[in-house]
Design an enzyme around this catalytic site. Structure first.
Site, PDB file in Angstrom:
ATOM      1  N   HIS A   1      22.721  34.308  78.848  1.00 58.08           N
ATOM      2  CA  HIS A   1      23.391  34.208  77.378  1.00 58.08           C
ATOM      3  C   HIS A   1      24.548  35.067  77.181  1.00 58.08           C
ATOM      4  O   HIS A   1      25.601  34.687  76.613  1.00 58.08           O
ATOM      5  CB  HIS A   1      22.351  34.139  76.414  1.00 58.08           C
ATOM      6  N   GLU A   2      24.514  36.297  77.312  1.00 62.13           N
ATOM      7  CA  GLU A   2      25.390  37.393  77.265  1.00 62.13           C
ATOM      8  C   GLU A   2      26.644  37.024  78.003  1.00 62.13           C
ATOM      9  O   GLU A   2      27.619  37.245  77.647  1.00 62.13           O
ATOM     10  CB  GLU A   2      24.847  38.706  77.219  1.00 62.13           C
TER      11      GLU A   2
ATOM     12  N   HIS B   1      29.200  34.866  76.903  1.00 61.92           N
ATOM     13  CA  HIS B   1      30.074  35.309  75.864  1.00 61.92           C
ATOM     14  C   HIS B   1      31.208  36.105  76.687  1.00 61.92           C
ATOM     15  O   HIS B   1      32.450  36.233  76.333  1.00 61.92           O
ATOM     16  CB  HIS B   1      29.452  36.375  75.104  1.00 61.92           C
TER      17      HIS B   1
HETATM   18 ZN   LIG Z   1      24.851  35.586  71.593  1.00 59.61          ZN
END
Ligand SMILES: [Zn+2]
Length: 423
Positions: free
Chosen positions: A278-279, A282
């Site tokens: 998830h990170e 980003h």
């Molecule tokens: Zn996030």
């Protein structure tokens, strides 16, 4: 007249507070829509009775504190102007030094101390609440140390900005907002660059991942996402909180992914890999840069509006607010007040774009790891450890949520799971 305005402001604040108390504690329905009952997003399937009760209780109080604290700042700045405190700070500053720059610094120090002391009770309540509900594990001394660092960091930052800002106001009554904005671009980028290497280490210790076996797995994933290994860090948070988190920060060569050690301690490897993926989204999709661009655009509009509103307020209520000229340093509380109001007004929009990025990151992560079971259980653990509401009230979502609610996040993953099974 000034006294009357003060009374109106205080009464207005109390009514506003009562409205949110009623809204959060009596009106808002945070129970699950019936179609989600028994699903993996239903907290009764993964929290015990006590956790369920604590989650609701803690969230309600925290939400109330959130809605009370920002307008409290406005009220304080307003009263500081109304009762001539700002004028007094300026007088004291002028009496203590004959140097203009030092006068501004002393004025800012008085104003900062006053604002800090006035908002301290609410900050302390937030801290002791987190402590009571066993979210925070920080001692009072450690918490106070962070508060002191916060205070000086804020003071230092404004000490750079304020003299430049008021100098611009004096030089160009009509265009200072534009010049101020232009100067804020390199300043913002510089601060973003310094954040992970200068500012964050003031609070916590950062180091490469300790668990080498896990590190190998994470770096394999990072490799797949084409992220160089030296951008992954662990931070020591377990001595201050039980909550879990991970985030992306910094720009350029200082860009990095940071995992709280609490996340590493409480989740199993597959769950951590999901959070990590998830990170990585980003990082890979450069959400920070979009964030900075959006922030700069909004701040251009914000500074222009501040300029207009400051002039208007000085013209109409200059006598009551004791501001003779908008470019006089004693108007600083008005500047802070307007800025904070505009930020609050913009937050539904900024939160919305953030939730969009977060949804993308969740989708990216599940495509990358293809393990919905690990993903769902990691969100369930996130809910438990942070006592967060699965289905928050609408106004809370609009003003507070930079991430989709757990109901949205878990049900998205469940849909993915069903879709994969039927393939
Ligand atoms: Zn996030």
């Amino acid at each position: 007249m000034a006294r009357k305005m003060g009374v109106y402001a205080v009464v207005g604040y109390i009514l506003y507070g009562l409205f949110f108390y009623w809204y959060l504690f009596y009106f808002a329905d945070t129970s699950l829509p019936f179609e989600y009952e028994g699903s993996k997003a239903d907290p009764t399937t993964f929290l015990n009775g006590r956790e369920l009760m604590l989650t609701e209780e803690y969230s309600k109080i925290r939400n109330l504190l959130f809605f009370l604290s920002t307008p409290l700042e406005w009220l304080i700045y307003f009263l500081v102007l109304l009762f001539g405190l700002s004028k007094a700070f300026k007088r004291w500053a002028e009496d203590s030094s004959k140097y203009k720059l030092l006068q501004k610094a002393i004025y800012l120090l008085w104003l900062s101390i006053f604002a800090y002391v006035a908002t301290f009770p609410l900050s302390y309540i937030s801290y002791s609440l987190a402590k009571t509900y066993n979210i925070s594990t920080q001692t009072f001394a450690a918490w106070m140390k962070d508060e002191v660092i916060d205070f000086w960091l804020n003071f230092g930052t404004w000490l750079i900005i304020v003299p430049v800002l008021y100098w611009l106001m004096k030089k160009s009554k009509k265009r200072w907002w534009l010049y101020g904005w232009l100067l804020s671009i390199p300043f913002t980028l510089f601060m973003m660059y310094l954040q992970p290497v200068v500012i964050d280490p003031l609070y916590n210790d950062f180091y490469p991942l300790k668990n080498k076996e896990l590190e190998t797995k994470i770096l394999a994933l990072a490799d797949k996402a084409e992220i160089p290994a030296r951008h992954v860090f662990e931070v020591n948070k377990s001595d201050e909180t039980n909550a879990l988190n991970a985030y992306v920060t910094g720009i350029g060569s200082n860009a990095r992914i940071v995992l709280w050690d609490t996340t590493l301690n409480k989740l199993n490897d597959n769950q951590i890999l999901f959070i990590m993926a998830h990170e990585m989204c980003h990082y890979v999709e450069k959400h920070i840069y979009f964030g900075i661009a959006g922030y700069l655009l909004i701040s251009l509009l914000g500074l222009y509006l501040t300029y207009r509103i400051m002039n208007l307020a000085t013209r109409r209520w200059g006598k009551e607010l004791k501001i003779s000229d908008a470019s006089d340093i004693s108007s600083l509380p008005l500047f802070f007040m307007i800025l904070s109001m505009l930020l609050f007004a913009a937050s539904p929009f900024t939160n919305f774009t953030s939730r969009y990025q977060e949804t993308r990151a969740d989708k990216y992560a599940i495509e990358m790891t293809k393990n919905p079971e690990a993903a769902i259980t990691s969100f369930q653990e996130l809910t438990r450890s942070g006592l967060s509401q699965v289905n928050p009230p609408l106004l809370v979502k609009i003003f507070r949520y930079t991430h989709p609610s757990m109901l949205d996040r878990i049900s998205m993953l469940e849909e993915y799971e069903v879709k994969e099974r039927n393939k």
